[in-house]
Scaffold this motif. Structure first.
Motif, PDB file in Angstrom:
ATOM      1  N   GLU A  60       0.810  -1.216   0.000  1.00 11.74           N
ATOM      2  CA  GLU A  60       0.000   0.000   0.000  1.00 11.74           C
ATOM      3  C   GLU A  60       0.847   1.272   0.000  1.00 11.74           C
ATOM      4  O   GLU A  60       0.322   2.373   0.195  1.00 11.74           O
ATOM      5  N   ALA A  61       2.145   1.125  -0.231  1.00  8.78           N
ATOM      6  CA  ALA A  61       3.025   2.291  -0.241  1.00  8.78           C
ATOM      7  C   ALA A  61       2.547   3.297  -1.293  1.00  8.78           C
ATOM      8  O   ALA A  61       2.207   2.928  -2.416  1.00  8.78           O
ATOM      9  N   PHE A  62       2.521   4.566  -0.903  1.00 11.98           N
ATOM     10  CA  PHE A  62       2.056   5.643  -1.777  1.00 11.98           C
ATOM     11  C   PHE A  62       2.913   6.866  -1.513  1.00 11.98           C
ATOM     12  O   PHE A  62       3.111   7.259  -0.368  1.00 11.98           O
ATOM     13  N   ASN A  63       3.420   7.460  -2.563  1.00  6.06           N
ATOM     14  CA  ASN A  63       4.232   8.662  -2.444  1.00  6.06           C
ATOM     15  C   ASN A  63       3.592   9.728  -3.331  1.00  6.06           C
ATOM     16  O   ASN A  63       3.723   9.686  -4.553  1.00  6.06           O
ATOM     17  N   PHE A  64       2.914  10.651  -2.699  1.00  6.42           N
ATOM     18  CA  PHE A  64       2.197  11.684  -3.451  1.00  6.42           C
ATOM     19  C   PHE A  64       3.149  12.592  -4.204  1.00  6.42           C
ATOM     20  O   PHE A  64       2.969  12.876  -5.377  1.00  6.42           O
ATOM     21  N   GLU A  65       4.178  13.070  -3.537  1.00  5.58           N
ATOM     22  CA  GLU A  65       5.076  14.073  -4.126  1.00  5.58           C
ATOM     23  C   GLU A  65       6.453  13.455  -4.379  1.00  5.58           C
ATOM     24  O   GLU A  65       7.360  13.579  -3.562  1.00  5.58           O
ATOM     25  N   THR A  66       6.612  12.802  -5.506  1.00  8.04           N
ATOM     26  CA  THR A  66       7.884  12.158  -5.837  1.00  8.04           C
ATOM     27  C   THR A  66       8.880  13.181  -6.373  1.00  8.04           C
ATOM     28  O   THR A  66       8.495  14.268  -6.826  1.00  8.04           O
ATOM     29  N   GLU A  67      10.138  12.837  -6.355  1.00  7.12           N
ATOM     30  CA  GLU A  67      11.171  13.710  -6.937  1.00  7.12           C
ATOM     31  C   GLU A  67      10.907  13.915  -8.431  1.00  7.12           C
ATOM     32  O   GLU A  67      11.071  15.017  -8.951  1.00  7.12           O
ATOM     33  N   SER A  68      10.524  12.847  -9.122  1.00  5.47           N
ATOM     34  CA  SER A  68      10.232  12.955 -10.558  1.00  5.47           C
ATOM     35  C   SER A  68       9.067  13.895 -10.814  1.00  5.47           C
ATOM     36  O   SER A  68       9.056  14.646 -11.790  1.00  5.47           O
ATOM     37  N   LYS A  69       8.097  13.875  -9.927  1.00  9.19           N
ATOM     38  CA  LYS A  69       6.942  14.763 -10.061  1.00  9.19           C
ATOM     39  C   LYS A  69       7.362  16.210  -9.810  1.00  9.19           C
ATOM     40  O   LYS A  69       6.961  17.122 -10.544  1.00  9.19           O
ATOM     41  N   LYS A  70       8.179  16.430  -8.787  1.00 11.77           N
ATOM     42  CA  LYS A  70       8.664  17.780  -8.474  1.00 11.77           C
ATOM     43  C   LYS A  70       9.454  18.376  -9.635  1.00 11.77           C
ATOM     44  O   LYS A  70       9.381  19.566  -9.900  1.00 11.77           O
ATOM     45  N   LYS A  71      10.207  17.526 -10.338  1.00 12.19           N
ATOM     46  CA  LYS A  71      11.054  17.986 -11.448  1.00 12.19           C
ATOM     47  C   LYS A  71      10.314  18.040 -12.776  1.00 12.19           C
ATOM     48  O   LYS A  71      10.895  18.405 -13.790  1.00 12.19           O
ATOM     49  N   PHE A  82       7.095  -1.445  -6.216  1.00 11.64           N
ATOM     50  CA  PHE A  82       8.154  -0.850  -7.029  1.00 11.64           C
ATOM     51  C   PHE A  82       7.975   0.650  -7.224  1.00 11.64           C
ATOM     52  O   PHE A  82       8.692   1.264  -7.996  1.00 11.64           O
ATOM     53  N   GLN A  83       6.995   1.243  -6.539  1.00 11.52           N
ATOM     54  CA  GLN A  83       6.716   2.680  -6.625  1.00 11.52           C
ATOM     55  C   GLN A  83       6.590   3.135  -8.082  1.00 11.52           C
ATOM     56  O   GLN A  83       7.336   3.957  -8.584  1.00 11.52           O
ATOM     57  N   HIS A  84       5.594   2.571  -8.757  1.00 10.08           N
ATOM     58  CA  HIS A  84       5.312   2.911 -10.144  1.00 10.08           C
ATOM     59  C   HIS A  84       4.701   4.299 -10.222  1.00 10.08           C
ATOM     60  O   HIS A  84       3.768   4.611  -9.477  1.00 10.08           O
ATOM     61  N   ASN A  85       5.218   5.158 -11.106  1.00  9.69           N
ATOM     62  CA  ASN A  85       4.622   6.465 -11.373  1.00  9.69           C
ATOM     63  C   ASN A  85       3.492   6.231 -12.363  1.00  9.69           C
ATOM     64  O   ASN A  85       3.736   5.914 -13.517  1.00  9.69           O
ATOM     65  N   ASP A  86       2.260   6.401 -11.891  1.00  7.09           N
ATOM     66  CA  ASP A  86       1.134   6.004 -12.721  1.00  7.09           C
ATOM     67  C   ASP A  86      -0.127   6.715 -12.244  1.00  7.09           C
ATOM     68  O   ASP A  86      -0.332   6.879 -11.040  1.00  7.09           O
ATOM     69  N   SER A 102       2.470  -5.811  -9.040  1.00  9.65           N
ATOM     70  CA  SER A 102       3.518  -4.801  -8.950  1.00  9.65           C
ATOM     71  C   SER A 102       4.890  -5.396  -9.270  1.00  9.65           C
ATOM     72  O   SER A 102       5.698  -4.771  -9.956  1.00  9.65           O
ATOM     73  N   ILE A 103       5.132  -6.602  -8.796  1.00  5.27           N
ATOM     74  CA  ILE A 103       6.409  -7.266  -9.088  1.00  5.27           C
ATOM     75  C   ILE A 103       6.529  -7.556 -10.579  1.00  5.27           C
ATOM     76  O   ILE A 103       7.558  -7.265 -11.203  1.00  5.27           O
ATOM     77  N   ASP A 104       5.472  -8.097 -11.168  1.00  8.96           N
ATOM     78  CA  ASP A 104       5.506  -8.386 -12.613  1.00  8.96           C
ATOM     79  C   ASP A 104       5.748  -7.114 -13.414  1.00  8.96           C
ATOM     80  O   ASP A 104       6.568  -7.091 -14.336  1.00  8.96           O
ATOM     81  N   LEU A 105       5.056  -6.042 -13.052  1.00  9.07           N
ATOM     82  CA  LEU A 105       5.219  -4.769 -13.742  1.00  9.07           C
ATOM     83  C   LEU A 105       6.629  -4.209 -13.515  1.00  9.07           C
ATOM     84  O   LEU A 105       7.240  -3.648 -14.428  1.00  9.07           O
ATOM     85  N   GLY A 106       7.151  -4.398 -12.315  1.00  6.48           N
ATOM     86  CA  GLY A 106       8.517  -3.948 -12.024  1.00  6.48           C
ATOM     87  C   GLY A 106       9.548  -4.643 -12.907  1.00  6.48           C
ATOM     88  O   GLY A 106      10.490  -4.011 -13.393  1.00  6.48           O
ATOM     89  N   PHE A 107       9.369  -5.931 -13.129  1.00  5.66           N
ATOM     90  CA  PHE A 107      10.296  -6.656 -14.001  1.00  5.66           C
ATOM     91  C   PHE A 107      10.170  -6.210 -15.456  1.00  5.66           C
ATOM     92  O   PHE A 107      11.169  -6.144 -16.174  1.00  5.66           O
ATOM     93  N   GLU A 108       8.939  -5.882 -15.894  1.00  5.72           N
ATOM     94  CA  GLU A 108       8.756  -5.339 -17.246  1.00  5.72           C
ATOM     95  C   GLU A 108       9.500  -4.011 -17.382  1.00  5.72           C
ATOM     96  O   GLU A 108      10.177  -3.764 -18.375  1.00  5.72           O
TER      97      GLU A 108
END
Length: 125
Positions: A60-71, A82-86, A102-108
């Motif tokens: 259930e990990a969720f990061n609202f304000e990621t570094e990629s989002k800030k930039k 895998f903390q997918h930006n989506d 999430s693991i399958d998507l992370g490997f992709e």
């Protein structure tokens, strides 16, 4: 690999704070990631450390304000192991919160973009 052997393997590199708090579900997910790493010929230690860095194996990990989002690299928050930006991260019922998905998507993502897709954590593992 049996669960007992997996736990012995994990003790060699995961922090004791992580080892002491793993749930049965998280151990199953780590076992799945380990098995998938072997199948995909990827170093399982690095994958397990990468996910531990990104989400501490919290589905259930969720990061609202990621570094990629800030930039301005992405306009989305990140979520899942895998903390997918989506854009689907906004929906707590999204499949991104399913650990196996999430693991399958992370490997992709790893196959397409390499470990540098996880800019911060890939440098730490």
């Amino acid at each position: 690999m049996t669960i007992a052997l997996l736990l012995s393997f994990l003790v060699s590199f995961l922090p004791s704070s992580t080892m002491g708090s793993l749930t049965n579900e998280q151990v199953e997910l780590i076992h799945y990631a380990y098995t998938k790493s072997i199948e995909e010929e990827v170093n399982p230690t690095k994958i397990i450390k990468l996910v531990n860095c990104e989400s501490q194996w919290n589905t259930e990990a969720f990061n609202f304000e990621t570094e990629s989002k800030k930039k301005g690299i992405t306009k989305f928050s990140s979520c899942g192991l895998f903390q997918h930006n989506d854009k689907r991260c906004a929906d707590k019922n999204s499949e991104l919160y399913d650990g196996f998905y999430s693991i399958d998507l992370g490997f992709e993502k790893l196959d397409k973009q390499g470990a540098s897709a996880w800019k911060f954590c890939s440098k730490r593992v």
